[in-house]
Write a protein that holds these residues in place. Structure first.
Motif, PDB file in Angstrom:
ATOM      1  N   THR A  21       0.829  -1.207   0.000  1.00  0.00           N
ATOM      2  CA  THR A  21       0.000   0.000   0.000  1.00  0.00           C
ATOM      3  C   THR A  21       0.863   1.258   0.000  1.00  0.00           C
ATOM      4  O   THR A  21       0.627   2.204  -0.758  1.00  0.00           O
ATOM      5  CB  THR A  21      -0.921  -0.009   1.242  1.00  0.00           C
ATOM      6  OG1 THR A  21      -1.804  -1.125   1.145  1.00  0.00           O
ATOM      7  CG2 THR A  21      -1.733   1.272   1.340  1.00  0.00           C
ATOM      8  N   LEU A  25       1.113   4.273  -2.798  1.00  0.00           N
ATOM      9  CA  LEU A  25       0.670   5.624  -2.398  1.00  0.00           C
ATOM     10  C   LEU A  25       1.821   6.623  -2.343  1.00  0.00           C
ATOM     11  O   LEU A  25       1.635   7.809  -2.589  1.00  0.00           O
ATOM     12  CB  LEU A  25      -0.020   5.575  -1.023  1.00  0.00           C
ATOM     13  CG  LEU A  25      -1.406   4.932  -0.980  1.00  0.00           C
ATOM     14  CD1 LEU A  25      -1.932   4.901   0.450  1.00  0.00           C
ATOM     15  CD2 LEU A  25      -2.388   5.685  -1.887  1.00  0.00           C
ATOM     16  N   VAL A  26       3.012   6.162  -2.000  1.00  0.00           N
ATOM     17  CA  VAL A  26       4.155   7.078  -1.860  1.00  0.00           C
ATOM     18  C   VAL A  26       4.986   7.130  -3.140  1.00  0.00           C
ATOM     19  O   VAL A  26       5.270   8.194  -3.676  1.00  0.00           O
ATOM     20  CB  VAL A  26       5.040   6.674  -0.653  1.00  0.00           C
ATOM     21  CG1 VAL A  26       6.272   7.564  -0.568  1.00  0.00           C
ATOM     22  CG2 VAL A  26       4.236   6.758   0.642  1.00  0.00           C
ATOM     23  N   GLY A  28       4.210   5.307  -6.039  1.00  0.00           N
ATOM     24  CA  GLY A  28       3.427   5.084  -7.250  1.00  0.00           C
ATOM     25  C   GLY A  28       3.780   3.802  -7.980  1.00  0.00           C
ATOM     26  O   GLY A  28       3.510   3.666  -9.169  1.00  0.00           O
ATOM     27  N   ALA A 111      -5.665  -7.300  -5.257  1.00  0.00           N
ATOM     28  CA  ALA A 111      -6.204  -6.115  -4.593  1.00  0.00           C
ATOM     29  C   ALA A 111      -6.774  -5.129  -5.610  1.00  0.00           C
ATOM     30  O   ALA A 111      -7.730  -4.407  -5.325  1.00  0.00           O
ATOM     31  CB  ALA A 111      -5.123  -5.433  -3.745  1.00  0.00           C
TER      32      ALA A 111
ATOM     33  N   VAL B  55      -6.205  -4.245  -0.328  1.00  0.00           N
ATOM     34  CA  VAL B  55      -7.465  -3.962  -1.042  1.00  0.00           C
ATOM     35  C   VAL B  55      -7.924  -2.517  -0.780  1.00  0.00           C
ATOM     36  O   VAL B  55      -8.082  -1.738  -1.717  1.00  0.00           O
ATOM     37  CB  VAL B  55      -8.561  -4.995  -0.694  1.00  0.00           C
ATOM     38  CG1 VAL B  55      -9.920  -4.535  -1.204  1.00  0.00           C
ATOM     39  CG2 VAL B  55      -8.217  -6.358  -1.289  1.00  0.00           C
ATOM     40  N   GLY B  57      -6.028  -0.234   0.370  1.00  0.00           N
ATOM     41  CA  GLY B  57      -4.882   0.595  -0.044  1.00  0.00           C
ATOM     42  C   GLY B  57      -4.953   0.963  -1.516  1.00  0.00           C
ATOM     43  O   GLY B  57      -4.777   2.126  -1.895  1.00  0.00           O
ATOM     44  N   PHE B  58      -5.233  -0.029  -2.378  1.00  0.00           N
ATOM     45  CA  PHE B  58      -5.316   0.246  -3.820  1.00  0.00           C
ATOM     46  C   PHE B  58      -6.588   1.013  -4.166  1.00  0.00           C
ATOM     47  O   PHE B  58      -6.599   1.806  -5.111  1.00  0.00           O
ATOM     48  CB  PHE B  58      -5.190  -1.045  -4.629  1.00  0.00           C
ATOM     49  CG  PHE B  58      -3.764  -1.453  -4.859  1.00  0.00           C
ATOM     50  CD1 PHE B  58      -3.068  -0.981  -5.955  1.00  0.00           C
ATOM     51  CD2 PHE B  58      -3.102  -2.274  -3.959  1.00  0.00           C
ATOM     52  CE1 PHE B  58      -1.735  -1.324  -6.161  1.00  0.00           C
ATOM     53  CE2 PHE B  58      -1.770  -2.630  -4.156  1.00  0.00           C
ATOM     54  CZ  PHE B  58      -1.094  -2.162  -5.255  1.00  0.00           C
ATOM     55  N   LEU B  60      -7.814   3.313  -2.280  1.00  0.00           N
ATOM     56  CA  LEU B  60      -7.427   4.683  -1.940  1.00  0.00           C
ATOM     57  C   LEU B  60      -6.553   5.284  -3.050  1.00  0.00           C
ATOM     58  O   LEU B  60      -6.728   6.439  -3.441  1.00  0.00           O
ATOM     59  CB  LEU B  60      -6.680   4.682  -0.598  1.00  0.00           C
ATOM     60  CG  LEU B  60      -6.252   6.036  -0.023  1.00  0.00           C
ATOM     61  CD1 LEU B  60      -7.479   6.889   0.261  1.00  0.00           C
ATOM     62  CD2 LEU B  60      -5.446   5.833   1.259  1.00  0.00           C
ATOM     63  N   ALA B  61      -5.620   4.454  -3.564  1.00  0.00           N
ATOM     64  CA  ALA B  61      -4.726   4.943  -4.624  1.00  0.00           C
ATOM     65  C   ALA B  61      -5.518   5.365  -5.863  1.00  0.00           C
ATOM     66  O   ALA B  61      -5.165   6.332  -6.537  1.00  0.00           O
ATOM     67  CB  ALA B  61      -3.711   3.855  -4.990  1.00  0.00           C
ATOM     68  N   ARG B  62      -6.588   4.617  -6.146  1.00  0.00           N
ATOM     69  CA  ARG B  62      -7.405   4.943  -7.323  1.00  0.00           C
ATOM     70  C   ARG B  62      -8.056   6.318  -7.201  1.00  0.00           C
ATOM     71  O   ARG B  62      -8.335   6.975  -8.190  1.00  0.00           O
ATOM     72  CB  ARG B  62      -8.497   3.887  -7.508  1.00  0.00           C
ATOM     73  CG  ARG B  62      -8.242   2.956  -8.680  1.00  0.00           C
ATOM     74  CD  ARG B  62      -9.487   2.158  -9.007  1.00  0.00           C
ATOM     75  NE  ARG B  62      -9.827   1.227  -7.948  1.00  0.00           N
ATOM     76  CZ  ARG B  62      -9.345  -0.008  -7.864  1.00  0.00           C
ATOM     77  NH1 ARG B  62      -8.525  -0.446  -8.788  1.00  0.00           N
ATOM     78  NH2 ARG B  62      -9.699  -0.808  -6.887  1.00  0.00           N
ATOM     79  N   ARG B  64      -6.746   8.919  -5.650  1.00  0.00           N
ATOM     80  CA  ARG B  64      -5.788  10.012  -5.526  1.00  0.00           C
ATOM     81  C   ARG B  64      -5.230  10.371  -6.901  1.00  0.00           C
ATOM     82  O   ARG B  64      -5.052   9.510  -7.754  1.00  0.00           O
ATOM     83  CB  ARG B  64      -4.662   9.626  -4.567  1.00  0.00           C
ATOM     84  CG  ARG B  64      -5.204   9.265  -3.183  1.00  0.00           C
ATOM     85  CD  ARG B  64      -4.133   9.111  -2.138  1.00  0.00           C
ATOM     86  NE  ARG B  64      -3.294  10.284  -1.988  1.00  0.00           N
ATOM     87  CZ  ARG B  64      -3.455  11.193  -1.033  1.00  0.00           C
ATOM     88  NH1 ARG B  64      -4.411  11.080  -0.169  1.00  0.00           N
ATOM     89  NH2 ARG B  64      -2.620  12.198  -0.941  1.00  0.00           N
ATOM     90  N   PRO B  67       0.818   9.761  -6.677  1.00  0.00           N
ATOM     91  CA  PRO B  67       1.479   9.338  -5.427  1.00  0.00           C
ATOM     92  C   PRO B  67       2.196  10.507  -4.771  1.00  0.00           C
ATOM     93  O   PRO B  67       2.433  11.534  -5.410  1.00  0.00           O
ATOM     94  CB  PRO B  67       2.468   8.271  -5.896  1.00  0.00           C
ATOM     95  CG  PRO B  67       2.669   8.524  -7.344  1.00  0.00           C
ATOM     96  CD  PRO B  67       1.421   9.152  -7.863  1.00  0.00           C
ATOM     97  N   GLY B  72       3.192  10.343 -11.193  1.00  0.00           N
ATOM     98  CA  GLY B  72       2.032   9.528 -11.559  1.00  0.00           C
ATOM     99  C   GLY B  72       2.154   8.105 -11.051  1.00  0.00           C
ATOM    100  O   GLY B  72       3.232   7.667 -10.647  1.00  0.00           O
ATOM    101  N   PHE B  73       1.015   7.395 -11.039  1.00  0.00           N
ATOM    102  CA  PHE B  73       1.017   5.978 -10.675  1.00  0.00           C
ATOM    103  C   PHE B  73       1.459   5.148 -11.873  1.00  0.00           C
ATOM    104  O   PHE B  73       1.048   5.422 -12.995  1.00  0.00           O
ATOM    105  CB  PHE B  73      -0.388   5.523 -10.271  1.00  0.00           C
ATOM    106  CG  PHE B  73      -0.865   6.117  -8.975  1.00  0.00           C
ATOM    107  CD1 PHE B  73      -0.343   5.698  -7.770  1.00  0.00           C
ATOM    108  CD2 PHE B  73      -1.840   7.107  -8.972  1.00  0.00           C
ATOM    109  CE1 PHE B  73      -0.787   6.255  -6.568  1.00  0.00           C
ATOM    110  CE2 PHE B  73      -2.279   7.669  -7.777  1.00  0.00           C
ATOM    111  CZ  PHE B  73      -1.750   7.233  -6.576  1.00  0.00           C
ATOM    112  N   GLN B  74       2.284   4.133 -11.639  1.00  0.00           N
ATOM    113  CA  GLN B  74       2.629   3.198 -12.711  1.00  0.00           C
ATOM    114  C   GLN B  74       1.801   1.934 -12.513  1.00  0.00           C
ATOM    115  O   GLN B  74       2.281   0.943 -11.972  1.00  0.00           O
ATOM    116  CB  GLN B  74       4.121   2.888 -12.688  1.00  0.00           C
ATOM    117  CG  GLN B  74       4.954   4.119 -12.986  1.00  0.00           C
ATOM    118  CD  GLN B  74       6.212   3.810 -13.767  1.00  0.00           C
ATOM    119  OE1 GLN B  74       6.621   2.670 -13.858  1.00  0.00           O
ATOM    120  NE2 GLN B  74       6.830   4.823 -14.345  1.00  0.00           N
ATOM    121  N   MET B  75       0.548   1.981 -12.929  1.00  0.00           N
ATOM    122  CA  MET B  75      -0.366   0.834 -12.808  1.00  0.00           C
ATOM    123  C   MET B  75      -0.314   0.006 -14.087  1.00  0.00           C
ATOM    124  O   MET B  75      -0.267   0.558 -15.173  1.00  0.00           O
ATOM    125  CB  MET B  75      -1.796   1.326 -12.607  1.00  0.00           C
ATOM    126  CG  MET B  75      -2.054   1.972 -11.263  1.00  0.00           C
ATOM    127  SD  MET B  75      -2.300   0.759  -9.964  1.00  0.00           S
ATOM    128  CE  MET B  75      -2.986   1.837  -8.694  1.00  0.00           C
TER     129      MET B  75
END
Lengths: 141, 137
Positions: A21, A25-26, A28, A111, B55, B57-58, B60-62, B64, B67, B72-75
């Motif tokens: 997590t 969040l930190v 990315g 997740a 679960v 955590g991700f 929440l990431a969605r 925001r 990061p 940016g997020f690397q999803m």
């Protein structure tokens, strides 16, 4: 089930989930160890240092647990070296080919609700269970 | 510099979790995978505990925009279930079943100094390098 340790398993699991997590969040990034570590072979420039730092952290973590508890938790390797080498080759090759391992597909992918990760996780658990059955109960006897 | 430091700390938390959970020990992992033997359900509690946090955590990431320390997020973006995904997972599953090690626990177990761990990690690096030279585009 004499070795069953649900409490420490749950605590360690919560720490792993918290780590995944925090990394998203930190930083990315997805906490997929095969991707982070495998990327060391191909990454360059800005992509390299955070990966190396994470892997160093993976080794420091158990050392800190060792400091707190008096000893680093023991590792009990059962197979002979040829089996360990075959296992390592297959784990390295397969996790890269399949775009992830227990952490990336299992902890992070599930997740996220990723169908790819559900398929991969079901596959590697199923195949590993069959492999252990064959090695321990059919071949090993 | 900050993302490197946080990565180190977050990696240490992951490694400590692997050590405390028992998953750094391949005997414990094989105990879970061996349904026909003296079954040890611990791994299910580890996965359950991890998902209990990851679960939300991700989720929440969605929500925001980005990061804390990066732009940016690397999803992962792929959705297709193809032969490489399933074939790779199957090959990984065989290796996992033979050894009881997957990549995270193997790297963390280097902290123990047990020689077999380094043998496994060296073979794993060779397997990853083989993939890179044979199949990655």
């Amino acid at each position: 089930m004499e070795n069953f340790t649900p409490f420490s398993g749950l605590i360690g699991g919560l720490m792993i989930g918290l780590s995944a997590t925090l990394l998203i969040l930190v930083n990315g990034r997805i906490a997929g160890i095969s991707g982070i570590f495998g990327g060391l072979l191909s990454a360059s420039g800005r992509e390299l240092p955070w990966r190396l730092a994470f892997v160093v952290g993976l080794v420091i973590g158990p050392l800190l647990v060792g400091l707190a508890q008096g000893a680093v938790p023991a590792v009990d390797i059962q197979g002979r070296w040829p089996m360990l080498i075959a296992g390592g080759l297959l784990v390295g090759f397969g996790s890269r080919l399949g775009s992830g391992c227990t952490s990336g597909h299992g902890v992070c992918g599930l997740a996220r609700g990723s169908a790819r990760s559900f398929a991969a996780t079901a596959t590697f658990f199923g195949v590993a269970i069959v492999t252990v059955y064959v090695v321990r109960h059919l071949v090993g006897g | 510099m900050a993302p490197i430091l946080t990565s180190l700390l977050i990696g240490a938390l992951f490694g400590a979790g692997l050590a405390i959970s028992g998953m750094m020990n391949p005997a414990k992992v094989l105990g879970f995978l061996d349904f026909a033997g003296d079954w040890d359900p611990t791994l299910a509690f580890v996965m359950g505990g991890a998902l209990l946090v990851s679960v939300p955590g991700f989720a929440l990431a969605r929500k925001r925009p980005k990061p804390a320390l990066e732009t940016g997020f690397q999803m992962p973006t792929r959705r297709d279930i193809d032969g490489r995904l399933i074939g790779g997972a199957a090959v990984f599953g065989v290796g996992w079943g033979l050894s009881g090690f997957c990549p995270g626990p193997a790297l963390s177990a280097m902290a123990t100094g047990v020689p077999g761990v380094y043998v496994f990690v060296a073979a794993m690096v060779a397997g990853m390098a083989a993939y890179r030279f044979l199949l990655s585009r």
